[in-house]
Design an enzyme around this catalytic site. Structure first.
Site, PDB file in Angstrom:
ATOM      1  N   CYS A 116     -12.022   1.314   4.714  1.00  0.00           N
ATOM      2  CA  CYS A 116     -10.726   0.856   5.203  1.00  0.00           C
ATOM      3  C   CYS A 116     -10.580   1.372   6.618  1.00  0.00           C
ATOM      4  O   CYS A 116     -11.163   2.392   6.976  1.00  0.00           O
ATOM      5  CB  CYS A 116      -9.588   1.370   4.332  1.00  0.00           C
ATOM      6  N   LYS A 191      -4.351  -3.365  -5.768  1.00  0.00           N
ATOM      7  CA  LYS A 191      -3.814  -2.185  -5.100  1.00  0.00           C
ATOM      8  C   LYS A 191      -2.391  -2.494  -4.675  1.00  0.00           C
ATOM      9  O   LYS A 191      -2.155  -3.410  -3.892  1.00  0.00           O
ATOM     10  CB  LYS A 191      -4.675  -1.833  -3.894  1.00  0.00           C
ATOM     11  N   ARG A 201      -1.405  10.028   2.738  1.00  0.00           N
ATOM     12  CA  ARG A 201      -1.306   9.671   4.162  1.00  0.00           C
ATOM     13  C   ARG A 201      -1.199  10.913   5.034  1.00  0.00           C
ATOM     14  O   ARG A 201      -1.591  10.886   6.198  1.00  0.00           O
ATOM     15  CB  ARG A 201      -0.154   8.695   4.368  1.00  0.00           C
ATOM     16  N   GLU A 229      -5.816 -11.494  -8.327  1.00  0.00           N
ATOM     17  CA  GLU A 229      -6.563 -10.703  -7.329  1.00  0.00           C
ATOM     18  C   GLU A 229      -7.897 -10.226  -7.907  1.00  0.00           C
ATOM     19  O   GLU A 229      -8.931 -10.273  -7.238  1.00  0.00           O
ATOM     20  CB  GLU A 229      -5.741  -9.471  -6.908  1.00  0.00           C
ATOM     21  N   LYS A 244      -4.781   0.358  -8.935  1.00  0.00           N
ATOM     22  CA  LYS A 244      -4.301   1.542  -8.223  1.00  0.00           C
ATOM     23  C   LYS A 244      -2.850   1.355  -7.842  1.00  0.00           C
ATOM     24  O   LYS A 244      -2.526   0.300  -7.321  1.00  0.00           O
ATOM     25  CB  LYS A 244      -5.155   1.721  -6.967  1.00  0.00           C
ATOM     26  N   SER A 270      -2.621  10.265  -5.046  1.00  0.00           N
ATOM     27  CA  SER A 270      -2.094  11.522  -4.512  1.00  0.00           C
ATOM     28  C   SER A 270      -0.698  11.868  -5.025  1.00  0.00           C
ATOM     29  O   SER A 270      -0.426  13.016  -5.368  1.00  0.00           O
ATOM     30  CB  SER A 270      -2.099  11.457  -2.987  1.00  0.00           C
TER      31      SER A 270
HETATM   32  C1  PBG Z   1      -6.649   3.598   2.491  1.00  0.00           C
HETATM   33  C2  PBG Z   1      -6.358   4.255   1.194  1.00  0.00           C
HETATM   34  C3  PBG Z   1      -5.140   4.783   0.722  1.00  0.00           C
HETATM   35  C4  PBG Z   1      -5.431   5.379  -0.509  1.00  0.00           C
HETATM   36  C5  PBG Z   1      -6.787   5.179  -0.760  1.00  0.00           C
HETATM   37  N1  PBG Z   1      -7.337   4.467   0.291  1.00  0.00           N
HETATM   38  C6  PBG Z   1      -3.807   4.844   1.339  1.00  0.00           C
HETATM   39  C7  PBG Z   1      -3.033   3.641   1.619  1.00  0.00           C
HETATM   40  O1  PBG Z   1      -3.388   2.523   1.261  1.00  0.00           O
HETATM   41  O2  PBG Z   1      -2.004   3.801   2.267  1.00  0.00           O
HETATM   42  C8  PBG Z   1      -4.446   6.098  -1.377  1.00  0.00           C
HETATM   43  C9  PBG Z   1      -5.018   7.198  -2.210  1.00  0.00           C
HETATM   44  C10 PBG Z   1      -4.035   8.184  -2.747  1.00  0.00           C
HETATM   45  O3  PBG Z   1      -2.805   8.069  -2.578  1.00  0.00           O
HETATM   46  O4  PBG Z   1      -4.504   9.146  -3.373  1.00  0.00           O
HETATM   47  N2  PBG Z   1      -6.155   2.323   2.621  1.00  0.00           N
HETATM   48 ZN    ZN Z   2      -6.171   1.446   4.700  1.00  0.00          ZN
END
Ligand code: PBG
Ligand code: ZN
Length: 327
Positions: A116, A191, A201, A229, A244, A270
């Site tokens: 990403c 997601k 973040r 999706e 997720k 998280s």
């Molecule tokens: C990157 C990404 C994120 C997470 C995993 N890959 C953050 C987001 O999409 O803002 C979240 C993982 C977590 O909260 O533990 N896009």
């Molecule tokens: Zn991202």
């Protein structure tokens, strides 16, 4: 009368009847690698989680290796962010270097890398931006380039988490063209745009500088769309699909895993970790019991792979229980 309690009389028969059992091999441990030297930064909102510079990684990698968990999911935090995420696909980018380091020194560790652009973008969005719009098709070649460069560095698997349309196909084709037809893609397929990513973040320095991610991540009100999706990512060539976050989305995981014949991953994110840790630190919940219950529920709902910040702790608990003859 149905006597269900016959099969619950003591630990021996309960163990014999247990339908779902966590194993260390199910777990992936997310790891944050930051550019620089001599860094081990605690993430305030995620007790027990750190950002490591490459020279400080050994401590956690030794733990990962000894724990016999399934592997790591790597996130890179570059020193320089720009509007094209150039460090995401730079040959000597921090993530690429971290992958090569692990590949050389810990060949036994399975290395999955999150693909990403948000950690590498000055504006913090997951794609290229024009005005306030996050561009889809223009972003795809960059994601593909990032995936190829990480696999070239030694990654075992790539996991696109950006939620751009068509990225699985773009990445699959780029990997095949580069000679990596054997490298699997684990797609973050369903997601959701979730407040549960807050602590991440901070950990990955990837908060969007303006707006939010709702034009690409899913509306949490939508379960049917999640199935569409997932189906699309399967058609594009995903080897594993992901739901997720985990806990508030087990209905989605359950329905999708009943419907589709493909391995499922779930990301215990998280914010879910932060809530459990906060309650445990206050003495309000028993951490080991609550985590075991949560992760077992994820597996029961259909997850083959569980991505969790608790992975190393769980591995130790499971090992301890086995030594003590409790499982
Ligand atoms: C990157 C990404 C994120 C997470 C995993 N890959 C953050 C987001 O999409 O803002 C979240 C993982 C977590 O909260 O533990 N896009
Ligand atoms: Zn991202």
């Amino acid at each position: 009368m149905k006597r269900f309690r016959r099969l619950r009389r003591d630990e021996r028969i309960r163990s014999l009847m247990q339908e779902t059992r966590l194993c260390r091999a199910d777990l992936l441990y997310p790891l944050f690698v930051i550019e620089g030297e001599n860094i081990k930064n605690p993430v305030a909102s995620m007790p027990g989680v750190f950002q490591y510079s490459i020279d400080c990684l050994d401590e956690v990698l030794v733990r990962v290796s000894r724990s016999r968990i399934g592997g790591v999911l790597l996130f890179g935090i570059p020193a320089v962010k720009d509007e094209t995420a150039s460090q995401a696909y730079a040959e000597d980018g921090v993530t690429q270097r971290a992958v090569s380091y692990i590949r050389e020194k810990y060949p036994e560790i399975y290395v999955v890398v999150d693909v990403c652009l948000c950690e590498y973008m000055s504006h913090g969005h997951c794609g290229l931006v024009r005005g306030e719009t996050v561009l889809n098709d223009e972003t795809l070649p960059l994601l593909a380039k990032m995936a190829v460069s990480l696999v070239r560095a030694g990654a075992d698997m790539v996991a696109p988490s950006d939620m751009m349309d068509g990225r699985v196909a773009a990445i699959r084709k780029a990997l095949d063209d580069a000679g990596f037809s054997q490298t699997p893609v684990m797609a973050y397929s369903a997601k959701f745009a979730s407040a549960y990513y807050g602590p991440f973040r901070d950990a990955a320095h990837s908060a969007p500088g303006f707006g939010d991610r709702k034009s690409y991540q899913m509306d949490y009100a939508n379960g049917q769309e999640a199935l569409r999706e997932i189906e699309a990512d399967m058609e594009e060539g995903a080897d594993i699909v992901m739901v997720k976050p985990a806990l508030a989305y087990l209905d989605v995981l359950k329905e999708a895993s009943a419907q589709f014949r493909i391995p499922f991953a779930v990301y215990n994110v998280s914010g879910e970790y932060a809530m459990v840790k906060a309650a445990a630190q206050n003495g309000w919940l028993d951490e080991k019991k609550i985590v075991t219950e949560n992760l077992t529920a994820m597996k029961r709902a259909g997850a083959k792979i569980i991505i969790t910040y608790h992975a190393l702790d769980v591995a130790e608990w499971l090992h301890g229980d086995r030594e003590a003859g409790r499982m």
